[in-house]
Design a protein around this motif. Structure first.
Motif, PDB file in Angstrom:
ATOM      1  N   LEU A 185      -8.866   2.814   1.365  1.00 17.76           N
ATOM      2  CA  LEU A 185      -8.272   2.622  -0.314  1.00 17.76           C
ATOM      3  C   LEU A 185      -7.402   4.313  -0.494  1.00 17.76           C
ATOM      4  CD1 LEU A 185     -12.077   1.456  -1.463  1.00 17.76           C
ATOM      5  CD2 LEU A 185      -9.709   0.488  -1.033  1.00 17.76           C
ATOM      6  N   GLU A 186      -8.610   5.049   0.177  1.00 17.47           N
ATOM      7  CA  GLU A 186      -7.831   6.809  -0.256  1.00 17.47           C
ATOM      8  C   GLU A 186      -6.515   6.608   0.422  1.00 17.47           C
ATOM      9  OE1 GLU A 186      -6.637  10.308  -1.528  1.00 17.47           O
ATOM     10  OE2 GLU A 186      -8.491   9.463  -1.332  1.00 17.47           O
ATOM     11  N   GLU A 187      -5.567   5.759   1.237  1.00 18.81           N
ATOM     12  CA  GLU A 187      -4.412   5.644   1.656  1.00 18.81           C
ATOM     13  C   GLU A 187      -3.936   5.021   0.567  1.00 18.81           C
ATOM     14  OE1 GLU A 187      -2.608   6.550   4.619  1.00 18.81           O
ATOM     15  OE2 GLU A 187      -3.711   5.931   5.898  1.00 18.81           O
ATOM     16  N   TRP A 188      -4.338   4.214  -0.296  1.00 20.73           N
ATOM     17  CA  TRP A 188      -3.726   3.169  -1.545  1.00 20.73           C
ATOM     18  C   TRP A 188      -3.252   4.359  -2.393  1.00 20.73           C
ATOM     19  CZ3 TRP A 188      -1.220  -1.220  -3.083  1.00 20.73           C
ATOM     20  CH2 TRP A 188      -1.871  -1.118  -4.307  1.00 20.73           C
ATOM     21  N   ARG A 189      -4.546   4.766  -2.697  1.00 25.54           N
ATOM     22  CA  ARG A 189      -4.825   5.933  -3.666  1.00 25.54           C
ATOM     23  C   ARG A 189      -3.033   6.872  -3.868  1.00 25.54           C
ATOM     24  NH1 ARG A 189     -10.248   6.733  -2.861  1.00 25.54           N
ATOM     25  NH2 ARG A 189     -11.653   5.817  -4.727  1.00 25.54           N
ATOM     26  N   VAL A 190      -3.373   7.098  -2.552  1.00 28.24           N
ATOM     27  CA  VAL A 190      -2.178   8.520  -2.119  1.00 28.24           C
ATOM     28  C   VAL A 190      -0.454   7.530  -2.422  1.00 28.24           C
ATOM     29  CG1 VAL A 190      -0.400   9.919  -0.301  1.00 28.24           C
ATOM     30  CG2 VAL A 190      -3.422  10.099  -0.905  1.00 28.24           C
ATOM     31  N   ALA A 191      -0.460   6.898  -1.754  1.00 33.28           N
ATOM     32  CA  ALA A 191       0.934   5.599  -2.322  1.00 33.28           C
ATOM     33  C   ALA A 191       0.838   5.488  -3.378  1.00 33.28           C
ATOM     34  CB  ALA A 191       0.885   3.979  -1.194  1.00 33.28           C
ATOM     35  N   VAL A 192       0.035   4.921  -4.363  1.00 35.47           N
ATOM     36  CA  VAL A 192      -0.108   4.817  -5.509  1.00 35.47           C
ATOM     37  C   VAL A 192       0.518   5.814  -6.488  1.00 35.47           C
ATOM     38  CG1 VAL A 192      -0.256   2.291  -5.907  1.00 35.47           C
ATOM     39  CG2 VAL A 192      -1.742   4.604  -6.298  1.00 35.47           C
ATOM     40  N   ALA A 249      -5.475  -3.078   6.208  1.00 30.99           N
ATOM     41  CA  ALA A 249      -6.731  -2.999   5.090  1.00 30.99           C
ATOM     42  C   ALA A 249      -6.839  -4.435   4.149  1.00 30.99           C
ATOM     43  CB  ALA A 249      -6.680  -1.535   4.146  1.00 30.99           C
ATOM     44  N   MET A 250      -5.501  -4.443   4.032  1.00 28.89           N
ATOM     45  CA  MET A 250      -6.093  -5.657   2.805  1.00 28.89           C
ATOM     46  C   MET A 250      -6.513  -7.060   3.693  1.00 28.89           C
ATOM     47  SD  MET A 250      -2.239  -5.130   0.347  1.00 28.89           S
ATOM     48  CE  MET A 250      -1.318  -3.344   0.561  1.00 28.89           C
ATOM     49  N   GLU A 251      -6.785  -7.333   4.542  1.00 28.92           N
ATOM     50  CA  GLU A 251      -6.840  -8.687   4.941  1.00 28.92           C
ATOM     51  C   GLU A 251      -8.031  -7.942   5.325  1.00 28.92           C
ATOM     52  OE1 GLU A 251      -5.265  -8.112   9.072  1.00 28.92           O
ATOM     53  OE2 GLU A 251      -3.262  -8.528   8.910  1.00 28.92           O
ATOM     54  N   ASP A 252      -8.529  -6.849   4.665  1.00 33.93           N
ATOM     55  CA  ASP A 252      -9.981  -7.274   4.521  1.00 33.93           C
ATOM     56  C   ASP A 252     -10.468  -7.777   3.103  1.00 33.93           C
ATOM     57  OD1 ASP A 252     -13.032  -5.845   5.541  1.00 33.93           O
ATOM     58  OD2 ASP A 252     -13.150  -5.774   3.498  1.00 33.93           O
ATOM     59  N   ARG A 253     -11.296  -8.461   2.927  1.00 36.89           N
ATOM     60  CA  ARG A 253     -11.358  -9.517   1.361  1.00 36.89           C
ATOM     61  C   ARG A 253     -12.102  -7.780   0.493  1.00 36.89           C
ATOM     62  NH1 ARG A 253     -15.430 -11.374  -1.609  1.00 36.89           N
ATOM     63  NH2 ARG A 253     -16.944 -11.352   0.233  1.00 36.89           N
ATOM     64  N   TRP A 254     -13.103  -7.415   0.532  1.00 37.14           N
ATOM     65  CA  TRP A 254     -13.808  -5.980   0.297  1.00 37.14           C
ATOM     66  C   TRP A 254     -12.461  -4.940  -0.346  1.00 37.14           C
ATOM     67  CZ3 TRP A 254     -16.354  -7.969   3.907  1.00 37.14           C
ATOM     68  CH2 TRP A 254     -17.458  -8.885   3.926  1.00 37.14           C
ATOM     69  N   VAL A 255     -11.401  -4.617   0.938  1.00 37.37           N
ATOM     70  CA  VAL A 255     -10.001  -3.804   0.137  1.00 37.37           C
ATOM     71  C   VAL A 255      -9.285  -4.913  -0.671  1.00 37.37           C
ATOM     72  CG1 VAL A 255      -8.399  -2.440   0.630  1.00 37.37           C
ATOM     73  CG2 VAL A 255     -10.547  -2.731   2.214  1.00 37.37           C
ATOM     74  N   ARG A 256      -9.158  -5.617  -0.614  1.00 33.68           N
ATOM     75  CA  ARG A 256      -7.890  -6.696  -1.263  1.00 33.68           C
ATOM     76  C   ARG A 256      -8.921  -6.367  -3.389  1.00 33.68           C
ATOM     77  NH1 ARG A 256      -8.154 -12.755  -1.189  1.00 33.68           N
ATOM     78  NH2 ARG A 256      -9.299 -12.246  -1.984  1.00 33.68           N
ATOM     79  N   ASP A 257      -9.902  -6.926  -2.363  1.00 29.89           N
ATOM     80  CA  ASP A 257     -10.729  -6.709  -3.749  1.00 29.89           C
ATOM     81  C   ASP A 257     -10.805  -5.945  -4.600  1.00 29.89           C
ATOM     82  OD1 ASP A 257     -10.359  -9.684  -3.603  1.00 29.89           O
ATOM     83  OD2 ASP A 257     -12.875  -9.271  -3.612  1.00 29.89           O
ATOM     84  N   PRO A 281       0.837 -12.584   3.777  1.00 25.96           N
ATOM     85  CA  PRO A 281      -0.244 -12.540   2.553  1.00 25.96           C
ATOM     86  C   PRO A 281      -0.346 -12.447   1.369  1.00 25.96           C
ATOM     87  CG  PRO A 281      -0.123 -14.686   4.609  1.00 25.96           C
ATOM     88  CD  PRO A 281       0.473 -12.952   5.168  1.00 25.96           C
ATOM     89  N   ALA A 282      -1.389 -11.112   1.896  1.00 20.80           N
ATOM     90  CA  ALA A 282      -2.243 -10.061   0.814  1.00 20.80           C
ATOM     91  C   ALA A 282      -1.401  -9.666   0.438  1.00 20.80           C
ATOM     92  CB  ALA A 282      -3.254  -9.361   1.839  1.00 20.80           C
TER      93      ALA A 282
END
Length: 401
Positions: A213-220, A245-253, A328-329
């Motif tokens: 999730l921190e990777e996501w924060r940095v990217a956006v 990471a997005m293949e994990d449902r918790w992360v995707r949601d 897909p995710a």
């Protein structure tokens, strides 16, 4: 999505036809498009399009496909609070003369207009070709010459100039609009290796979800801080890890909740923490709140262009860098966001791509069902209901003769 935030008032068919490609995001071809026009101010509402091929042959139940296609367009157009509907046909063939019932596009337009007329009288029909445009059955040579009105009148119209000044553009085709350019082979190999390592680390790496999730924060943050037109290069390894990471449902949601959050919502950080703990009930409840912001008319919000724009740039970069099996995710999130913004063409393209890779991807299937049913996002339905109430009140106040 930004196109939907612009209120467009049409002064005539030239304005409306000029707006359609900007609303779709691409120049339609071999298509039938229906446009709802609402209120005394002649505001453009929903726009829906079908390929001419959808009108050919028969359905599985034996009905002519043209009837089913026309009914689906009529259903979408007339549930938008429209005062009138305009049918626009696009073809690369020669402009059919008035009364030429043999033209393929003419048949599709006529059956569509007839279905709409059954619900809402006063339907107009216009046909557009590379050489000109005209009302479908106009026989007045001063209004509609045989060769049609010049297409340049559309290209250089007031509406087209307004959209261009607002930074809007039109792709040459639907395929061009949907295309996500692939990264270089070297970048894809780097992203693929990083994705594989990150999947293998899921069971053993401390704080795997938190780090994802921190990777996501940095990217956006990086894409969101970019100037208009600036290209932000994200490291292939980061994009590979995000795909894994997005293949994990918790992360995707959790990413879905981040995307749908706005200034009025405060639980996006909470769900990120919940995702880290993998608490099913709390994560599912948070994901339900995220979907409600998109679907439920009572609480739905319009997309936050800045937040959503940053997310879309990251998700498209992920798709550009990773193998199809890992797409897909991010494709589904892109499709869901496009549907939320009212961009059905983009939404269906992204969701179709996700389901072509994994036909059992449940979230993609769920949103596709909503699209196929012609269900608009919640904020559109709420605003349409408000418009209908206002129209009813205006009619009630009008003096009777």
């Amino acid at each position: 999505m930004n196109t939907n935030a612009i209120t467009v008032r049409v002064r005539g068919p030239q304005d409306l036809i000029a707006f359609v490609p900007f609303r779709l995001g691409y120049q339609p071809s071999e298509s039938v498009v229906v446009v709802s026009v609402r209120g005394r101010r002649q505001t453009v509402g929903l726009v829906a399009r079908l390929d001419l091929a959808a009108f050919d042959g028969r359905c599985t139940d034996g009905r002519p496909a043209a009837e089913a296609a026309a009914e689906s367009l009529a259903r979408v157009a007339t549930r938008d609070g429209a005062d009138r509907v305009v049918v626009v046909g696009y073809t690369g063939a020669a402009l059919p003369a008035a009364g030429d019932a043999g033209a393929r596009v003419r048949r599709a337009m006529e059956v569509t207009a007839a279905r709409i007329e059954a619900h809402l009288p006063g339907t107009e029909s216009w046909i557009v070709t590379p050489g000109g445009y005209r009302a479908l059955d106009c026989t007045d040579p001063l209004c509609c010459p045989a060769e049609g009105r010049p297409v340049e009148d559309i290209v250089h119209s007031r509406i087209a100039a307004t959209m261009v000044l607002a930074g809007r553009s039109v792709a040459p085709s639907r395929a061009d609009r949907l295309r996500i350019a692939r990264a270089s082979p070297e970048a894809r190999r780097s992203a693929g290796r990083a994705a594989g390592r990150w999947v293998n680390a899921r069971a053993t790496a401390p704080g795997w979800v938190e780090r994802s999730l921190e990777e996501w924060r940095v990217a956006v943050r990086r894409t969101g801080a970019a100037e208009p037109g600036e290209i932000v290069e994200l490291e292939p390894a980061m994009l590979g890890r995000l795909a894994a990471a997005m293949e994990d449902r918790w992360v995707r949601d959790a990413l879905l909740l981040w995307i749908t959050a706005n200034e009025e919502t405060t639980d996006d950080d909470a769900v990120l923490r919940t995702a880290q703990r993998r608490v099913d009930t709390e994560t599912d409840a948070a994901a339900a709140r995220a979907m409600a912001r998109i679907v439920d008319p009572a609480g739905a919000t319009r997309p936050d262009d800045e937040r959503v724009g940053a997310a879309v740039r990251v998700l498209e970069a992920v798709v550009a860098h990773v193998p199809r099996a890992r797409q897909p995710a991010p494709l589904t999130l892109l499709g869901l966001v496009a549907w939320w913004g009212g961009d059905g063409a983009m939404a269906s393209g992204r969701l179709d791509a996700a389901l072509a890779i994994d036909g059992e991807y449940s979230l993609a299937g769920l949103v596709t069902t909503a699209l196929d049913a012609g269900l608009p996002p919640g904020w559109v339905r709420r605003e349409t209901a408000e418009l209908l109430r206002e129209q009813a009140q205006e009619q009630a106040l009008e003096p009777t003769s």
